[in-house]
Design a protein around this motif. Structure first.
Motif, PDB file in Angstrom:
ATOM      1  N   LEU A 131      -2.614  -0.640  -3.573  1.00 32.39           N
ATOM      2  CA  LEU A 131      -3.587   0.352  -3.116  1.00 32.39           C
ATOM      3  C   LEU A 131      -2.856   1.670  -2.894  1.00 32.39           C
ATOM      4  CD1 LEU A 131      -6.338   1.206  -1.884  1.00 32.39           C
ATOM      5  CD2 LEU A 131      -5.577   0.223   0.271  1.00 32.39           C
ATOM      6  N   TYR A 132      -3.376   2.719  -3.514  1.00 32.36           N
ATOM      7  CA  TYR A 132      -2.790   4.060  -3.395  1.00 32.36           C
ATOM      8  C   TYR A 132      -3.796   4.922  -2.654  1.00 32.36           C
ATOM      9  CZ  TYR A 132      -1.039   8.568  -5.375  1.00 32.36           C
ATOM     10  OH  TYR A 132      -0.569   9.841  -5.583  1.00 32.36           O
ATOM     11  N   ILE A 189       3.878   1.991   2.489  1.00 32.66           N
ATOM     12  CA  ILE A 189       4.942   2.969   2.287  1.00 32.66           C
ATOM     13  C   ILE A 189       4.300   4.328   2.555  1.00 32.66           C
ATOM     14  CG2 ILE A 189       6.594   3.963   0.679  1.00 32.66           C
ATOM     15  CD1 ILE A 189       6.226   1.381  -1.003  1.00 32.66           C
ATOM     16  N   ILE A 190       4.792   5.053   3.532  1.00 35.06           N
ATOM     17  CA  ILE A 190       4.261   6.388   3.831  1.00 35.06           C
ATOM     18  C   ILE A 190       5.129   7.397   3.094  1.00 35.06           C
ATOM     19  CG2 ILE A 190       3.778   8.095   5.599  1.00 35.06           C
ATOM     20  CD1 ILE A 190       3.497   5.896   7.596  1.00 35.06           C
ATOM     21  N   VAL A 236       6.255  -1.015   7.679  1.00 37.79           N
ATOM     22  CA  VAL A 236       6.023   0.376   7.275  1.00 37.79           C
ATOM     23  C   VAL A 236       7.366   0.999   6.917  1.00 37.79           C
ATOM     24  CG1 VAL A 236       6.156   1.256   9.644  1.00 37.79           C
ATOM     25  CG2 VAL A 236       4.921   2.532   7.933  1.00 37.79           C
ATOM     26  N   SER A 237       7.383   1.768   5.851  1.00 37.20           N
ATOM     27  CA  SER A 237       8.601   2.480   5.488  1.00 37.20           C
ATOM     28  C   SER A 237       8.230   3.911   5.124  1.00 37.20           C
ATOM     29  CB  SER A 237       9.311   1.782   4.334  1.00 37.20           C
ATOM     30  OG  SER A 237       8.427   1.625   3.261  1.00 37.20           O
ATOM     31  N   PHE A 238       9.232   4.788   5.155  1.00 34.43           N
ATOM     32  CA  PHE A 238       8.970   6.215   4.963  1.00 34.43           C
ATOM     33  C   PHE A 238       9.722   6.706   3.738  1.00 34.43           C
ATOM     34  CE2 PHE A 238       6.771   7.023   8.891  1.00 34.43           C
ATOM     35  CZ  PHE A 238       7.158   5.963   9.688  1.00 34.43           C
ATOM     36  N   LEU A 239       9.048   7.493   2.929  1.00 37.42           N
ATOM     37  CA  LEU A 239       9.663   7.982   1.703  1.00 37.42           C
ATOM     38  C   LEU A 239       9.381   9.468   1.569  1.00 37.42           C
ATOM     39  CD1 LEU A 239      10.892   7.464  -1.169  1.00 37.42           C
ATOM     40  CD2 LEU A 239       8.566   7.080  -1.949  1.00 37.42           C
ATOM     41  N   GLU A 240      10.461  10.256   1.454  1.00 40.62           N
ATOM     42  CA  GLU A 240      10.258  11.690   1.262  1.00 40.62           C
ATOM     43  C   GLU A 240      10.237  11.948  -0.231  1.00 40.62           C
ATOM     44  OE1 GLU A 240      12.911  14.205   3.501  1.00 40.62           O
ATOM     45  OE2 GLU A 240      12.590  15.868   2.112  1.00 40.62           O
ATOM     46  N   ALA A 241       9.068  12.278  -0.765  1.00 43.91           N
ATOM     47  CA  ALA A 241       8.971  12.476  -2.217  1.00 43.91           C
ATOM     48  C   ALA A 241       7.799  13.388  -2.528  1.00 43.91           C
ATOM     49  CB  ALA A 241       8.775  11.134  -2.919  1.00 43.91           C
ATOM     50  N   ILE A 246       0.856  -1.187   0.000  1.00 44.32           N
ATOM     51  CA  ILE A 246       0.000   0.000   0.000  1.00 44.32           C
ATOM     52  C   ILE A 246       0.892   1.236   0.000  1.00 44.32           C
ATOM     53  CG2 ILE A 246      -1.852   1.214   1.209  1.00 44.32           C
ATOM     54  CD1 ILE A 246      -2.557  -1.398   2.567  1.00 44.32           C
ATOM     55  N   LEU A 247       0.516   2.217  -0.794  1.00 40.64           N
ATOM     56  CA  LEU A 247       1.260   3.476  -0.808  1.00 40.64           C
ATOM     57  C   LEU A 247       0.344   4.567  -0.258  1.00 40.64           C
ATOM     58  CD1 LEU A 247       3.664   5.234  -1.669  1.00 40.64           C
ATOM     59  CD2 LEU A 247       2.640   5.391  -3.936  1.00 40.64           C
ATOM     60  N   ASP A 248       0.742   5.190   0.854  1.00 47.67           N
ATOM     61  CA  ASP A 248      -0.065   6.257   1.440  1.00 47.67           C
ATOM     62  C   ASP A 248       0.643   7.576   1.149  1.00 47.67           C
ATOM     63  OD1 ASP A 248      -0.843   7.413   4.780  1.00 47.67           O
ATOM     64  OD2 ASP A 248      -1.973   7.634   2.924  1.00 47.67           O
ATOM     65  N   ILE A 249       0.024   8.365   0.260  1.00 45.09           N
ATOM     66  CA  ILE A 249       0.635   9.621  -0.179  1.00 45.09           C
ATOM     67  C   ILE A 249       0.226  10.753   0.754  1.00 45.09           C
ATOM     68  CG2 ILE A 249       0.515  11.336  -2.037  1.00 45.09           C
ATOM     69  CD1 ILE A 249       2.265   9.163  -2.829  1.00 45.09           C
ATOM     70  N   ALA A 250       1.119  11.709   0.946  1.00 41.44           N
ATOM     71  CA  ALA A 250       0.872  12.861   1.825  1.00 41.44           C
ATOM     72  C   ALA A 250       0.401  12.364   3.175  1.00 41.44           C
ATOM     73  CB  ALA A 250      -0.158  13.814   1.206  1.00 41.44           C
ATOM     74  N   GLY A 251       0.972  11.246   3.582  1.00 41.05           N
ATOM     75  CA  GLY A 251       0.502  10.579   4.802  1.00 41.05           C
ATOM     76  C   GLY A 251       1.439  10.798   5.943  1.00 41.05           C
ATOM     77  N   GLY A 252       2.182  11.893   5.915  1.00 35.90           N
ATOM     78  CA  GLY A 252       3.266  12.158   6.871  1.00 35.90           C
ATOM     79  C   GLY A 252       3.080  11.651   8.276  1.00 35.90           C
ATOM     80  N   THR A 253       2.012  12.111   8.965  1.00 31.69           N
ATOM     81  CA  THR A 253       1.918  11.750  10.377  1.00 31.69           C
ATOM     82  C   THR A 253       1.431  10.326  10.582  1.00 31.69           C
ATOM     83  OG1 THR A 253      -0.300  12.646  10.511  1.00 31.69           O
ATOM     84  CG2 THR A 253       1.494  14.097  11.136  1.00 31.69           C
ATOM     85  N   GLY A 254       1.043   9.639   9.502  1.00 29.16           N
ATOM     86  CA  GLY A 254       0.807   8.198   9.608  1.00 29.16           C
ATOM     87  C   GLY A 254      -0.526   7.774  10.165  1.00 29.16           C
TER      88      GLY A 254
END
Lengths: 287, 338
Positions: B209-210, B156-157, B189-194, B126-134
């Motif tokens: 799932l996006y 992936i957050i 869970v992993s974190f990606l700054e993009a 699953i990719l959670d976009i603009a999901g910074g605070t999780g």
């Protein structure tokens, strides 16, 4: 016919001068700002801001922006206008309102102030800043006062607050701040200064006693007796002798708060040390 | 004290009713502000090649600047983000997010018929976009693990803003999805700054799932972000977006809602977070977002199949989204064709 009359009345209302006009804007169509950063607030918003910032600043006194917002929300309708009139009634005040000088860490060069002779206002100001560990950092901009000149009067009051500290010698600890606020209330009549005195509940019992016995009386007496401190052109008074300025304004300095506290702390420490020594001696002697 | 009475009454007598000052004596406050600020370092200016502009709330800014302005807004709101969400929506955002995740039903429930498939053992990506605070990612993982008993699904957050990601890391540090002691490759869970418009760090056709919750209204080019979403999703993958709508359909409720948005929210921002401007931007960006029908059209244009949609009489899309709380927020979904 009915609509014609009410339109006519409405137009006449709009023709009135600004202070007397009924508020004709709502949250969704605010009028354009009168100066950069101006946010026109409706009465309900102003009331909510006053309440929110009052409780917020009581909970967390380090939130200077809330104290500033409280000042702006409670300054109208009468008090900030009175302050501006007080400035206009005085020749120096008129000059300040005309020139509109600003005090920031750029316009007040601390290195130059530290080099002034010992008993000058500028040197006392720099020394006070160093002693308390604060800077003339940019105070929050006034945002919620509609008239630009009244907004400037509020900004000037905020920026010269540190000078009031320097000229009275009161420190930045909460006790000192409350004494200065009481002085400012008697001197400027801004409601925020009186409302900040509610913070007396945050003082310890001994501090409260000292405040009510000594500093409150000093503050109110001197604040009423003295000339309006907002009318002092501080930028021109930096090289004046501080005693001369105090005499001109009619201010006497209160007992030095830091010294008093230090003496009391040292006394307490000595007493505790003596008591510990006695207990230890008693233990050794088997008493 | 009695001797001070005349002075005190004189102070009070300075009546403010006659406010006349001649115009020459009244220099504008504006010029005194400019004077006070003139010593401050001027912001770095450089001439932009294109003069393409976009909206930043009610302001108009050059396109290149919008992303950094958004980043600044979220840097300042990151620390109080969750408290402010609770205050602004009176806690209702939790209901929206719970419903959003529940309706997506993440995770693969192994039944007797699908246990043999190797895909299911790997779980969903699953990719959670603009999901910074999780907060969405945590709900997704909890739902997959607890309800579908799927311990392989991972999230992936991704966020443009490092401070928001830091808040996310803090939230997950105390959960069992992200243990910092093990170096196991099966971390869930992993974190990606993009930037969502440029997800080159993620392979095409790799995401099941996006999700993007309350993020897409801040993107400079929403269509580009939708196209990136289309690229990274597997065929059959689901795009899901939870976002505010620019207006409610009921005019009375809309009036009340707008007055809360533009009056109370910046005020709460000032009192709680010491930041009126960021919350003013947030409510203005909601105003600028396209309506549900327009946004569903944009999702279709990116290539997705929008379930439940019909063409109404005026040619507008109808029914391709789900309104929440009288239309304050809406869930949009799209499926990448197989």
């Amino acid at each position: 016919m009915r609509t014609q009359i009410s339109q006519h009345t409405f137009r006449r209302l709009l023709a009135l001068p600004q202070p007397l006009r009924l508020r004709t804007f709502s949250i969704l169509n605010r009028p354009p700002p009168n100066y950069p950063g101006h946010v026109p607030l409706t009465l309900v918003e102003r009331g909510a801001l006053a309440l929110g910032s009052a409780f917020g600043s009581l909970r967390n006194p380090h939130r200077h922006d809330l104290i500033a917002a409280l000042g702006e929300a409670t300054a109208k309708p009468y008090f900030i206008s009175r302050l501006r009139k007080a400035m206009l009634a005085n020749p120096t005040g008129r000059r300040i309102l005309h020139d509109k000088p600003r005090i920031t860490s750029q316009t007040m060069s601390l290195e130059k102030l530290r080099q002034l002779p010992e008993n000058t206002v500028g040197r006392a100001y720099a020394a006070w800043l160093d002693r308390e560990g604060v800077t003339p950092d940019t105070r929050d901009q006034v945002r919620y006062i509609d008239d630009p000149e009244e907004a400037y009067a509020m900004q000037r009051y905020r920026e010269t607050h540190d000078f009031t500290h320097a000229i009275t010698g009161l420190p930045v600890i909460i006790e000192g701040e409350l004494a200065v606020k009481a002085f400012e209330f008697a001197n400027t009549l801004l409601p925020m200064t009186a409302l900040s005195l509610v913070a007396v509940v945050r003082l310890k019992a001994a501090e409260r006693k000292r405040f009510f016995e000594t500093y409150l009386l000093w503050a109110v007496g001197n604040g009423l007796k003295a000339e309006e401190v907002v009318n002092v052109y501080w930028e021109e008074e930096l090289e004046t002798d501080i005693e001369v300025l105090r005499a001109r304004l009619g201010i006497e300095i209160p007992p030095d708060l830091r010294e008093t506290r230090k003496l009391l702390r040292d006394k307490e420490k000595a007493e505790r040390a003596a008591r510990d020594a006695k207990d230890r001696l008693g233990a050794v002697m088997g008493v | 004290m009695a001797a001070l009475l005349p002075r005190a009454t004189k102070r009070l007598r300075l009546s403010p009713t006659s406010g006349f000052v001649c115009r020459d004596c009244r220099r504008s406050f504006a010029s005194s502000i400019r004077h006070g600020q003139q010593q401050q370092p001027a912001p770095s200016q450089h001439v932009f090649q294109s003069d393409k502009t976009t909206h930043f709330g009610f302001e108009t800014v050059a396109e290149e600047l919008k992303a950094s302005r958004v980043r600044t807004v979220f840097s300042s709101v990151a620390a109080n983000y969750d408290t402010m969400n609770d205050l602004m929506s009176l806690g209702i955002h939790r209901l929206w997010k719970d419903h959003f995740v529940r309706s997506l039903n993440p995770g693969i429930r192994l039944t007797s018929t699908n246990t043999s498939s190797p895909h299911n053992a790997a779980g969903q990506t699953i990719l959670d976009i603009a999901g910074g605070t999780g907060d969405i990612a945590l709900r997704l993982l909890d739902h997959a693990t607890t309800i579908n008993r799927d311990t392989a699904t991972s999230v992936i957050i991704s966020d443009i803003n490092p401070e928001m990601l830091a808040e996310g890391r803090k939230r997950f540090a105390t959960s069992h999805y992200y243990s910092t002691t093990t170096s196991s490759p099966n971390r869930r869970v992993s974190f990606l700054e993009a930037n969502a418009e440029d997800l080159s760090a993620i392979e095409s056709n790799s995401i099941d799932l996006y999700t993007v919750a309350f993020g897409i209204r801040n993107f400079t080019h929403k269509q580009v972000a939708l196209q990136e979403a289309f690229r990274v999703l597997k065929p059959g993958g689901v795009f899901a977006c939870l976002e505010f709508t620019p207006r409610l359909s009921n005019p009375i409720m809309n009036g009340i809602y707008k007055r809360w948005s533009f009056g109370a929210i910046p005020l709460i921002g000032q009192v709680v977070a010491a930041d009126r401007e960021s919350y003013q931007y947030l409510v203005e960006s909601i105003e600028r977002f396209p309506s549900q029908a327009e946004f569903a059209g944009m999702i279709e244009e990116a290539g997705f199949i929008v379930p439940g949609k019909e063409r109404g009489d005026g040619g507008e899309l109808e029914g391709g989204w789900e309104d929440l709380s009288l239309g304050i927020a809406a869930i949009h979904k799209g499926v990448k064709p197989v």
